[in-house]
Design a protein around this motif. Sequence first.
Motif, PDB file in Angstrom:
ATOM      1  N   UNK A 112       0.813  -1.202   0.000  1.00 42.75           N
ATOM      2  CA  UNK A 112       0.000   0.000   0.000  1.00 42.75           C
ATOM      3  C   UNK A 112       0.854   1.262   0.000  1.00 42.75           C
ATOM      4  N   UNK A 145       1.202   3.871   1.854  1.00 40.55           N
ATOM      5  CA  UNK A 145       1.925   4.355   3.020  1.00 40.55           C
ATOM      6  C   UNK A 145       3.106   3.444   3.348  1.00 40.55           C
ATOM      7  N   UNK A 183       4.707   1.742   1.102  1.00 37.03           N
ATOM      8  CA  UNK A 183       5.656   1.963   0.024  1.00 37.03           C
ATOM      9  C   UNK A 183       6.634   3.072   0.423  1.00 37.03           C
ATOM     10  N   UNK A 184       6.094   4.163   0.924  1.00 39.11           N
ATOM     11  CA  UNK A 184       6.948   5.283   1.313  1.00 39.11           C
ATOM     12  C   UNK A 184       7.921   4.856   2.407  1.00 39.11           C
ATOM     13  N   UNK A 205      10.726   2.589   0.838  1.00 38.99           N
ATOM     14  CA  UNK A 205      11.633   3.401   0.025  1.00 38.99           C
ATOM     15  C   UNK A 205      12.510   4.273   0.918  1.00 38.99           C
TER      16      UNK A 205
END
Lengths: 345, 347
Positions: free
Chosen positions: B187, B189, B191-192, B195
Amino acid sequence: MENGRHGDVLRVEGLQVRYRTPAGEAQAVRGVSFTIGRGARFGLVGESGCGKSTTANAILRLIKPPGYIAGGRVLVDGVDVLGLRDEPLRKLRWSKLALVMQGAMNSLNPVMRVGEQIADAITSHGEARPSAGELERRITRLLGAVGLPARAYRMFPHELSGGMKQRACIAMAMALEPALIVADEPTSALDVVVQRVVAQTLREVGERLGASLLLIGHDMGLQAQLVHRLGVMYAGELVEVGTVEAMFARPKHPYTQLLISSVPSLKERTLPKPIPGLPPSLVNPPAGCVFHPRCPHAMDICRAVAPAPREVGPGQVAACHLYGDDPRIGATGAAPARDAAGQTA
Amino acid sequence: MAAPVLEVRNVGKVFSRGLIKKEELVALDDFSLRIEPDRPTITAIAGESGSGKTTLALLVLGLVTPSSGQIVYQGRDTAAMSAREWTTFRREVQAIFQDPFEVFNPFYRIDHVLETVIRKFKLAGDRREGDRLIRETLSSLGLKPDEVLGRFPHQLSGGQRQRIMVARAVLPDPKVIVADEPVSMVDASLRALILDNMLRLKRERGISFLYITHDLSTAYQISDDIYVMYLGGVAEHGDVARVIEHPRHPYTKLLVESVPIPDPAAGWGENVELPPEDEVRQQTRGGCRFARRCPHVMDICRENPPPLYEVGPNQYASCFLYRDQPVKAAGGAGAPAGRPLPVVAPS
């Protein structure tokens, strides 16, 4: 409650879907209401588990046990879908109501030619049975409408690429000129250029047929490019609805604001900020507003009273206490400095 | 000058299938890339399905052998490594894969996957030290060790599982991590968060990444350099900000334009048409791979493969539109040594 305003292809009223789980009943959809006008494209967005796909499945009556529809009404062209018996429901699917799923391309029958599969959909759901020649002409036209060559008619699914198969599924969904196409993440398994072509196809054929579209998906970019109105779901509730322009330019619900600011883009080279916290349990949703545990503007009233949807702009409705019952429209996202006590939902 | 940490030197990979009539698929064609030793970098390998990006990941990890060319790690050709060098290579070049559901054995607690790495590479003298290392690594990735250790994979969220895979890759203290679509199944959030973990690992532990992705926006956000791949070859590469903000290759332009803009006022522009896939695959030999789809196609494009031209500072495009520019020097990352080209006037 007035029954199906003229021009509304879809009318969802107070829809509730629950799943029986060992931990209790999960309230996947909690009183969702919205309408889609004829030829209009409506998007539903939200994080995974927010109930957007469950809403789509409920509209098509595809909820399977342990899930069940616990309440509400779904009217398609004025027909109450939830009350239909099996045979009229079967007729209604495809002819009035068509579905394009995520990875629909994998739902094609691998040992049947593409043309035959579309023919099958037409003859088993349509009112009249066209002749073989007429059928083939019609299907070739459909394939052309989604940008597939006529020879795709005689091809097997494995001879087509993912994007072509997905477009074949759109052709099939349109075969009986449905009033409403429900597309659940129709492009999320596709490459970006193919996604653009499939999205163009959905938009064009919808406009040509006058079909309405319900687009379920989490890709805010795709929604921005495709729909007229956008609904945001959170923990089973529709927290805000408005025109797509207003939702992107002036989101009012704090969740919509966070959702939009967390969208990645090619404009800024910084990582978007994730929304802090996690969605709540659907078995024991929090009291008051479902979003209050993660809301940066939560007030006392939010922990106690669920906010009723209220108009926050022209054609824009949000369920949030920040906007009270105040007729003043256009309050910005920041919490207005005022005492919320005494406000009722 | 020190040898590059990792160098992919004119690597090709051809898969063949069929018993009687051999059918060949060029998954990767004469591809070169360098990860320099002076500073850690995140290099994005971006492309659509069939671009050869996952083949490249498998080649770099030594899971697939190249049909031609060499993979050179710290100055040593991986094909000529001794058993000891190979073990070092396997420890220092780690991987994170796409699917956080498939890589776990559902019958083992998640501790198992982490302890295995410690045992295999002898990372700790005893159990206590190993346990400490695991806890430290988990905490550094924002996981609470007590919340995840002792659990089975299905008891964890997708984001927790994916970060445990990151922890697994980080434990042996690698120099390079090949991350193949690490966030495409989580999802927004999460993902951020993942990363951000990658950025911090680069900064704080000096780990370089090969970030393999189909998503230009995340490549743009975290990478230093990018290689835009098309049908097994490089369409364009260079500094990520330059390539995304000022794409020069027509394919890169099409890709960048096709990313839906989260702004209803900014439209997609004109409709694009896609030629049937079979036709596109057929014309990959000889000329430019993109010729069949290119709006600017010229005669020369159908006859010769374009070399990489220097189209800007640290920006190279494999496109004859820029044939007035210097060809990228061989030996650096990228182009096949430019062969003499017949001069053909644009059609």
